[in-house]
Design a protein around this motif. Structure first.
Motif, mmCIF file in Angstrom:
data_model
loop_
_atom_site.group_PDB
_atom_site.id
_atom_site.type_symbol
_atom_site.label_atom_id
_atom_site.label_comp_id
_atom_site.label_asym_id
_atom_site.label_seq_id
_atom_site.Cartn_x
_atom_site.Cartn_y
_atom_site.Cartn_z
ATOM 1 N N ASN A 146 18.149 -16.340 -27.064
ATOM 2 C CA ASN A 146 16.697 -16.195 -26.948
ATOM 3 C C ASN A 146 16.282 -15.651 -25.586
ATOM 4 O O ASN A 146 17.119 -15.422 -24.700
ATOM 5 N N TYR A 147 14.973 -15.447 -25.413
ATOM 6 C CA TYR A 147 14.484 -14.802 -24.195
ATOM 7 C C TYR A 147 14.696 -15.649 -22.945
ATOM 8 O O TYR A 147 14.896 -15.115 -21.848
ATOM 9 N N ALA A 148 14.663 -16.977 -23.091
ATOM 10 C CA ALA A 148 14.888 -17.841 -21.929
ATOM 11 C C ALA A 148 16.324 -17.685 -21.424
ATOM 12 O O ALA A 148 16.570 -17.630 -20.209
ATOM 13 N N MET A 173 7.734 -5.644 -27.148
ATOM 14 C CA MET A 173 8.991 -5.016 -27.542
ATOM 15 C C MET A 173 10.211 -5.831 -27.149
ATOM 16 O O MET A 173 11.328 -5.545 -27.592
ATOM 17 N N SER A 174 10.033 -6.843 -26.289
ATOM 18 C CA SER A 174 11.162 -7.718 -25.985
ATOM 19 C C SER A 174 11.593 -8.473 -27.244
ATOM 20 O O SER A 174 12.736 -8.901 -27.371
ATOM 21 N N ASN A 175 10.666 -8.599 -28.178
ATOM 22 C CA ASN A 175 10.924 -9.228 -29.477
ATOM 23 C C ASN A 175 11.285 -8.118 -30.472
ATOM 24 O O ASN A 175 10.585 -7.885 -31.449
ATOM 25 N N PHE A 176 12.415 -7.417 -30.208
ATOM 26 C CA PHE A 176 12.703 -6.195 -30.951
ATOM 27 C C PHE A 176 13.428 -6.419 -32.285
ATOM 28 O O PHE A 176 13.463 -5.527 -33.132
ATOM 29 N N GLU A 177 13.997 -7.601 -32.500
ATOM 30 C CA GLU A 177 14.736 -7.835 -33.746
ATOM 31 C C GLU A 177 13.866 -7.679 -35.003
ATOM 32 O O GLU A 177 14.309 -7.056 -35.979
ATOM 33 N N LYS A 187 8.791 -3.506 -19.281
ATOM 34 C CA LYS A 187 9.378 -2.194 -19.048
ATOM 35 C C LYS A 187 10.391 -1.957 -20.156
ATOM 36 O O LYS A 187 11.261 -2.794 -20.387
ATOM 37 N N PRO A 188 10.289 -0.829 -20.857
ATOM 38 C CA PRO A 188 11.193 -0.609 -21.989
ATOM 39 C C PRO A 188 12.642 -0.419 -21.542
ATOM 40 O O PRO A 188 12.920 0.351 -20.621
ATOM 41 N N GLY A 189 13.549 -1.148 -22.185
ATOM 42 C CA GLY A 189 14.963 -0.967 -21.938
ATOM 43 C C GLY A 189 15.513 0.129 -22.828
ATOM 44 O O GLY A 189 14.759 0.817 -23.542
ATOM 45 N N PHE A 190 16.829 0.293 -22.831
ATOM 46 C CA PHE A 190 17.467 1.370 -23.592
ATOM 47 C C PHE A 190 17.147 1.263 -25.081
ATOM 48 O O PHE A 190 16.731 2.247 -25.711
ATOM 49 N N PHE A 213 4.785 -1.782 -39.313
ATOM 50 C CA PHE A 213 4.770 -2.895 -38.356
ATOM 51 C C PHE A 213 3.958 -2.529 -37.123
ATOM 52 O O PHE A 213 3.819 -1.348 -36.766
ATOM 53 N N ILE A 214 3.395 -3.554 -36.523
ATOM 54 C CA ILE A 214 2.675 -3.393 -35.265
ATOM 55 C C ILE A 214 3.312 -4.332 -34.231
ATOM 56 O O ILE A 214 3.938 -5.323 -34.588
ATOM 57 N N VAL A 215 3.140 -3.994 -32.967
ATOM 58 C CA VAL A 215 3.682 -4.805 -31.877
ATOM 59 C C VAL A 215 2.521 -5.254 -30.992
ATOM 60 O O VAL A 215 1.738 -4.423 -30.519
ATOM 61 N N HIS A 216 2.400 -6.553 -30.802
ATOM 62 C CA HIS A 216 1.294 -7.169 -30.063
ATOM 63 C C HIS A 216 1.794 -7.571 -28.667
ATOM 64 O O HIS A 216 2.647 -8.456 -28.548
ATOM 65 N N PHE A 217 1.263 -6.921 -27.646
ATOM 66 C CA PHE A 217 1.692 -7.207 -26.276
ATOM 67 C C PHE A 217 0.804 -8.276 -25.639
ATOM 68 O O PHE A 217 -0.417 -8.161 -25.617
#
Length: 409
Positions: free
Chosen positions: A72-74, A132-136, A157-160, A148-152
Motif C-alpha cells: 500500500n501507499y504507506a 494517479m498514485s492509485n493506479f491499479e 508528480k507522475p512516475g513512469f 474512468f475518472i481520476v479524482h485528485f
C-alpha cells in the motif's frame, strides 16, 4: 466501451479508495455517495479500511467491498523515504524503479480482484478517488474497457507508469485552483481537468449538545477553546500550532487548546514529539489531545476558534469549511488553497504558520472579542452555505459522469 444506460435503469459507479485511515478524501466520498441521484446511479465502494468505518462514512448508501493491496501507499512512502539516503542520484533512481516494479507485481492480485468486482457488479464507470498514485483501478478499468475518472485530493508528480496512463484517463476532477496549477506544472494534461471544490456534508452542520461535550472533555463553560483538527502528520503543522498556543495560554488564563485527531497512518514518532513538547511546556493541563473523534461536529460545538497551520501547500482544507459551516471562525495557513476559501479579515483570517506571534495575536483577539468572533463566524457560515453545498457538488460530479459516458444528465 461503457455499458449503455439503455440496457438497465441505473448507472453503476465503482468508487475505489486507497485510504488506510480517516481523512478528508473519505469524508468527501461519503458525502458524494449520500447525495448522488439514487434514481440514476448505484454506488459500489472498494476500500482498504475496516468495513464498519467505510459503512459509517457511506451512510449505508453503497455496496462495500474491502480489498487490500499487498503493497500500500504507506509502505511505499517508507521505501521512498529510506531510498532518499542513497547516493549517487542514479543509484537512487535505479532503486526506485526496481521497487516500483516490485510494488506493481505484488499488487497484481489486487487488480485481479478489482476486475472481478467490476464484472460481478456490472460497473459502468470507475471513479478513482486518490489520484494517479492509485493506479491499479486505472489498469483494471482499461483491461475491461470501462470509462474512468481520476479524482485528485493532493499534489502528485507522475512516475513512469503514470505517464503511460495519463492520456487514457477520461477526466480528472481537481479539488482547487491551486491543485489544478500544481498538477499542470507537474505535467498532467490540463485539457481533461475539471475543478470541483470539496463540499460540506449536512452531518457537519452543528447539532451536538455543547454542555455534554464540554463535560466529556472536562471543560468548563467559561473555558475559551481554540483547536487544530486533523491527522497528526508533520506537514499539518502541529508544532507550529503549539508555538502560537503557548503564547495564547500565557496571556489568557481561561484559554485551552485542543489537538483533535491521531497519527493513524502518519508518523507515530511525530506524535511522540508533540506529546514531549506539551509535557515540557508547563501548559500540559491546558492542552488536550482528544485522539481520533468519529463525529468531529461535536468538537465544533465547543470550539471558539479553529486554527489551521499546514506548513506545506494545502490542496484544499476540508477542516476549514467544516468549521465555517458550524459558525466557527477560522485562521488558516497562507500556503496552498485556503486563500481560495477565506477572504482575509472578512470571513476568516489567513496567517503564516511560521509567524507564531502574529498567529497568537489573531487567536487572542478572536477569543476575547465576542462580537468579532460571532461576526466572522456568521460570514464564514454564509460563505460556505452559498459555495460549498453538497447537493450542488453532487450535481457537478454527475455532469462529469454524463459527459464521460455520453449520456443525458
Amino acid at each position: 466501451m461503457a455499458i449503455s444506460l439503455k440496457s438497465k435503469n441505473k448507472t453503476t459507479i465503482l468508487f475505489v479508495d486507497q485510504a488506510l485511515s480517516f481523512g478528508g478524501s473519505v469524508v468527501v466520498l461519503g458525502g458524494l455517495v449520500e447525495a448522488i441521484n439514487k434514481n440514476s446511479y448505484r454506488s459500489v465502494v472498494v476500500g482498504e479500511m475496516d468495513e464498519s468505518i467505510l459503512d459509517y462514512h457511506m451512510q449505508g448508501q453503497a455496496k462495500i467491498h474491502v480489498v487490500r493491496r499487498l503493497f500500500n501507499y504507506a509502505q511505499w512512502e517508507k521505501v521512498t523515504s529510506a531510498a532518499k539516503r542513497i547516493k549517487p542520484q542514479f543509484l537512487f533512481k535505479l532503486v526506485i524503479y526496481f521497487m516500483s516494479a516490485v510494488r506493481s507485481i505484488a499488487n497484481v492480485i489486487y487488480i485481479v480482484r478489482l476486475v472481478k468486482i467490476i464484472l460481478v457488479e456490472k460497473v459502468d464507470l470507475v471513479h478513482v478517488n486518490n489520484g494517479m498514485s492509485n493506479f491499479e483501478p486505472v489498469i483494471a478499468a482499461l483491461l475491461l474497457r470501462r470509462r474512468f475518472i481520476v479524482h485528485f485530493h493532493g499534489v502528485e508528480k507522475p512516475g513512469f507508469i503514470h505517464k503511460l496512463l495519463l492520456n487514457k484517463v477520461d477526466r480528472f476532477i481537481i479539488i482547487s485552483d491551486f491543485l489544478y496549477m500544481a498538477l499542470v506544472e507537474n505535467g498532467f494534461p490540463k485539457n481533461h481537468m475539471t475543478v470541483i471544490p470539496n463540499p460540506v456534508q449536512k452531518s457537519h452542520a452543528l447539532s451536538s449538545n455543547e454542555k455534554n461535550v464540554r463535560k466529556q472533555y472536562g471543560l468548563s463553560k467559561k473555558d475559551k477553546i481554540f483547536a487544530i483538527v486533523g491527522r497528526i502528520v508533520r506537514w499539518k503543522g502541529h508544532i507550529e500550532f503549539l508555538n502560537s498556543a503557548f503564547l495564547v495560554l500565557e496571556n489568557l488564563p481561561d484559554a485551552k487548546a485542543l489537538i483533535v485527531g491521531d497519527f493513524s497512518d502518519g508518523d507515530a514518532s511525530y506524535q511522540d514529539e508533540i506529546m514531549e513538547i506539551i509535557k515540557n511546556s508547563g501548559y500540559g493541563d491546558r492542552i488536550l489531545m482528544t485522539g481520533y473523534v468519529k463525529d468531529v461536529s461535536r468538537i465544533y460545538s465547543i470550539m471558539d476558534v479553529c486554527v489551521h497551520t499546514s506548513i506545506e501547500p494545502e490542496p484544499f482544507g476540508l477542516v476549514i469549511v467544516e468549521a465555517m459551516i458550524n459558525g466557527v471562525p477560522v485562521i488558516a495557513s497562507d500556503v496552498g488553497a485556503p486563500a481560495e476559501i477565506i477572504k482575509n479579515k472578512v470571513n476568516g483570517y489567513i496567517v503564516s504558520p511560521f509567524m507564531p506571534t502574529k498567529l497568537a495575536a489573531v487567536i487572542t483577539e478572536l477569543l476575547i472579542n465576542d462580537e468579532l468572533r460571532s461576526e466572522i463566524g456568521r460570514r464564514g457560515r454564509m460563505h460556505v452555505q452559498e459555495n460549498y453545498d453538497i447537493e450542488s457538488y453532487a450535481h457537478s460530479v454527475e455532469r462529469v459522469y454524463a459527459e464521460v459516458l455520453g449520456t443525458p444528465e
